[in-house]
Design a protein around this motif. Structure first.
Motif, PDB file in Angstrom:
ATOM      1  N   UNK A 179      -2.695  12.846  19.448  1.00 24.34           N
ATOM      2  CA  UNK A 179      -3.066  13.951  18.544  1.00 24.34           C
ATOM      3  C   UNK A 179      -2.268  13.546  16.893  1.00 24.34           C
ATOM      4  N   UNK A 180      -3.242  13.837  15.987  1.00 28.82           N
ATOM      5  CA  UNK A 180      -2.563  13.418  14.629  1.00 28.82           C
ATOM      6  C   UNK A 180      -1.479  14.376  14.345  1.00 28.82           C
ATOM      7  N   UNK A 181      -1.308  15.621  14.818  1.00 28.94           N
ATOM      8  CA  UNK A 181      -0.153  16.427  14.780  1.00 28.94           C
ATOM      9  C   UNK A 181       1.005  15.646  15.234  1.00 28.94           C
ATOM     10  N   UNK A 182       1.096  14.938  16.153  1.00 30.05           N
ATOM     11  CA  UNK A 182       2.258  14.112  16.847  1.00 30.05           C
ATOM     12  C   UNK A 182       2.539  13.148  15.798  1.00 30.05           C
ATOM     13  N   UNK A 183       1.744  12.522  14.963  1.00 22.19           N
ATOM     14  CA  UNK A 183       1.960  11.464  13.907  1.00 22.19           C
ATOM     15  C   UNK A 183       2.591  12.392  12.878  1.00 22.19           C
ATOM     16  N   UNK A 184       2.110  13.310  12.517  1.00 24.64           N
ATOM     17  CA  UNK A 184       2.403  14.030  11.102  1.00 24.64           C
ATOM     18  C   UNK A 184       3.882  14.486  11.720  1.00 24.64           C
ATOM     19  N   UNK A 185       4.127  14.878  12.850  1.00 21.61           N
ATOM     20  CA  UNK A 185       5.582  15.291  13.171  1.00 21.61           C
ATOM     21  C   UNK A 185       6.610  14.124  12.790  1.00 21.61           C
ATOM     22  N   UNK A 227      -1.517   9.373  -2.159  1.00 23.67           N
ATOM     23  CA  UNK A 227      -1.587   9.244  -0.681  1.00 23.67           C
ATOM     24  C   UNK A 227      -2.862   8.413  -0.230  1.00 23.67           C
ATOM     25  N   UNK A 228      -4.164   8.708  -1.005  1.00 22.65           N
ATOM     26  CA  UNK A 228      -5.225   8.254  -0.392  1.00 22.65           C
ATOM     27  C   UNK A 228      -5.295   6.918  -0.305  1.00 22.65           C
ATOM     28  N   UNK A 229      -4.907   5.924  -1.168  1.00 18.73           N
ATOM     29  CA  UNK A 229      -4.926   4.236  -0.883  1.00 18.73           C
ATOM     30  C   UNK A 229      -3.877   4.054   0.313  1.00 18.73           C
ATOM     31  N   UNK A 230      -2.871   4.656   0.602  1.00 18.12           N
ATOM     32  CA  UNK A 230      -1.933   4.466   1.583  1.00 18.12           C
ATOM     33  C   UNK A 230      -2.695   4.942   3.036  1.00 18.12           C
ATOM     34  N   UNK A 231      -3.335   6.029   2.810  1.00 21.90           N
ATOM     35  CA  UNK A 231      -4.118   6.381   4.172  1.00 21.90           C
ATOM     36  C   UNK A 231      -5.111   5.258   4.479  1.00 21.90           C
ATOM     37  N   UNK A 232      -5.980   4.852   3.365  1.00 21.19           N
ATOM     38  CA  UNK A 232      -6.914   3.998   3.754  1.00 21.19           C
ATOM     39  C   UNK A 232      -6.257   2.579   4.212  1.00 21.19           C
ATOM     40  N   UNK A 233      -5.230   2.481   3.569  1.00 22.95           N
ATOM     41  CA  UNK A 233      -4.630   0.931   4.091  1.00 22.95           C
ATOM     42  C   UNK A 233      -3.926   1.057   5.472  1.00 22.95           C
ATOM     43  N   UNK A 234      -3.790   2.064   5.736  1.00 23.69           N
ATOM     44  CA  UNK A 234      -3.298   2.360   7.428  1.00 23.69           C
ATOM     45  C   UNK A 234      -4.566   2.749   8.170  1.00 23.69           C
ATOM     46  N   UNK A 241      -7.851  13.379   7.970  1.00 21.84           N
ATOM     47  CA  UNK A 241      -8.963  14.520   7.435  1.00 21.84           C
ATOM     48  C   UNK A 241      -8.862  15.523   8.541  1.00 21.84           C
ATOM     49  N   UNK A 242      -8.616  15.345   9.823  1.00 27.64           N
ATOM     50  CA  UNK A 242      -8.511  16.535  10.782  1.00 27.64           C
ATOM     51  C   UNK A 242      -7.512  17.202  10.427  1.00 27.64           C
ATOM     52  N   UNK A 243      -6.261  16.873   9.895  1.00 21.74           N
ATOM     53  CA  UNK A 243      -4.995  17.572   9.647  1.00 21.74           C
ATOM     54  C   UNK A 243      -5.412  18.519   8.233  1.00 21.74           C
ATOM     55  N   UNK A 244      -5.779  17.741   7.037  1.00 25.93           N
ATOM     56  CA  UNK A 244      -5.933  18.342   5.970  1.00 25.93           C
ATOM     57  C   UNK A 244      -7.045  18.566   5.066  1.00 25.93           C
ATOM     58  N   UNK A 265     -13.128  15.783   3.828  1.00 27.27           N
ATOM     59  CA  UNK A 265     -13.978  16.823   4.516  1.00 27.27           C
ATOM     60  C   UNK A 265     -15.165  16.347   5.492  1.00 27.27           C
ATOM     61  N   UNK A 266     -15.797  15.403   4.839  1.00 29.54           N
ATOM     62  CA  UNK A 266     -16.972  14.671   5.692  1.00 29.54           C
ATOM     63  C   UNK A 266     -16.558  14.048   6.595  1.00 29.54           C
ATOM     64  N   UNK A 267     -15.223  13.470   6.658  1.00 27.01           N
ATOM     65  CA  UNK A 267     -14.860  12.751   8.042  1.00 27.01           C
ATOM     66  C   UNK A 267     -14.277  13.693   9.037  1.00 27.01           C
ATOM     67  N   UNK A 268     -14.108  15.054   8.778  1.00 26.80           N
ATOM     68  CA  UNK A 268     -13.594  16.047   9.662  1.00 26.80           C
ATOM     69  C   UNK A 268     -14.551  16.533  10.536  1.00 26.80           C
ATOM     70  N   UNK A 269     -14.251  17.397  11.400  1.00 28.30           N
ATOM     71  CA  UNK A 269     -15.302  18.180  12.549  1.00 28.30           C
ATOM     72  C   UNK A 269     -16.298  19.182  11.739  1.00 28.30           C
TER      73      UNK A 269
END
Length: 385
Positions: A179-185, A227-234, A241-244, A265-269
């Protein structure tokens, strides 16, 4: 036992979805030795040896794996029986020599072995879960970073450092196995003490999370752009996107930050809802993406450069191409096979022709949601090839 059941379990393990695989096996509670051994492997990878050993220690029918039985007997306190079984199994070549030495060290209580785990060199390739766990037990553990993603769960047990836990969580989230929430934690567990690399991603995600919780539009805008370039790099665009995506869409961003939030938003559900909220001043590329998200002809709404965009436009146009031979296979009642064929082809390299035919095929089969999300991810994550 149907072959597809074992194949399904093995695929879940391959993708790192160990909890899901364990749930299937626990529900079945089968006596089949091969399924009991799969449950053993999963338990070892999750660091839950107690649960792992329960199916192995059932007497009937015999599990048929001497090494697994020796390990579990020892953990159950049956040390003498385990030692006797190891001697017999090694003499009869029912346990490989390298594994036999590891088991002997384990039974002898060796915690640290100088130089190497045994006098014998380890076999090439990825160790099986028992060999990997035994090497860890005798003080010669292998880092999970170079192993298949299913091994990354071990770093989440709390026995590893913060960085190792974050790296493991990122691998599992990318694979869709955590779950992405686990990563955010983990990202927000404490303040990053170092700089650069993964720590920079931790730092900017913490800033973004704090700004959103404070409902500070200006701080959120600055944090998102950083944050976006760092998110892309990872390669973490989809899970983050599911989180934010939802809170970003509600905070009233403008300019570059709004454009990033729109793509998230387009990458989310909620991609279709995001597309319906497209502002009147959107550019041609945003209109193109919004049309795809709504299942409309994107060429009539906007424009986007690149071969993949052209392929998507064909698939969502008035006459979408279909995979060769699809009609014949469907006429023969091979619907499930056709779905798998298309999904396997779409999972390969980014070939525009295959993409157009695959998306057209998914839409023809009524798999509209999968087609739209696949198209959007192909366009927005095109840098991955």
């Amino acid at each position: 036992m149907p072959d597809f059941l074992l194949t399904r379990i093995d695929k879940l393990i391959e993708f790192g979805a160990l909890d899901q695989a364990a749930a299937v096996l626990d529900t079945l509670d089968s006596d089949a030795p091969v399924l009991r051994l799969r449950r053993f492997d999963i338990g070892l990878l999750l660091g839950d040896e107690h649960t792992a050993c329960q199916p192995v220690l059932r007497e009937e029918p015999p599990v048929g794996d001497a090494a697994a039985l020796i390990f579990c007997m020892a953990r159950a306190g049956q040390w003498q029986e385990a030692s006797a079984l190891l001697d017999a199994a090694a003499e009869e070549n029912r346990v490989a020599p390298y594994l036999a030495e590891l088991l002997q060290h384990f039974l002898d209580g060796d915690e640290t072995l100088p130089g190497a785990s045994t006098l014998l060199p380890p076999p090439p390739g990825t160790p099986d879960p028992l060999t990997w766990r035994l090497r860890e037990a005798v003080g010669d553990g292998l880092p999970t970073l170079g192993l298949p993603v299913s091994y990354a769960h071990a770093d989440l047990r709390g026995t590893q450092g913060w960085r190792a836990q974050i790296e493991a969580a990122e691998r599992l989230v990318r694979a869709g196995a955590l779950s992405p929430n686990r990563l955010l934690g983990l990202y927000t567990e404490r303040r990053a003490a170092a700089s650069g690399g993964i720590w920079e991603r931790v730092r900017v995600v913490q800033r973004l999370d704090t700004a959103l919780r404070n409902a500070d539009a200006a701080a959120t805008s600055a944090a998102l752009i950083d944050a976006w370039p760092q998110i892309q790099a990872g390669e973490l665009e989809v899970p983050l996107a599911s989180l934010y995506a939802q809170p970003l869409g509600q905070i009233g961003l403008t300019g570059e930050a709004r454009a990033i939030a729109y793509r998230m938003g387009l990458l989310s559900e909620a991609y279709e809802t995001v597309a319906l909220g497209l502002p009147a001043g959107a550019d041609a590329e945003e209109r193109f993406l919004a049309a795809v998200a709504r299942g409309l002809d994107p060429a009539q709404a906007g424009a986007m450069r690149g071969e993949l965009a052209a392929a998507v436009a064909l698939a969502f146009g008035p006459e979408p191409p279909l995979p060769e031979g699809m009609a014949e296979r469907l006429a023969e009642g091979r619907l499930g096979e056709e779905m798998l064929r298309i999904l396997m082809q779409l999972g390969g390299p980014g070939d525009p022709r295959v993409l157009a035919e695959g998306l057209g095929g998914l839409r023809a089969l009524g798999l509209e949601d999968i087609a739209r999300r696949t198209a959007l991810e192909s366009l927005l994550l095109e840098r991955r090839g």
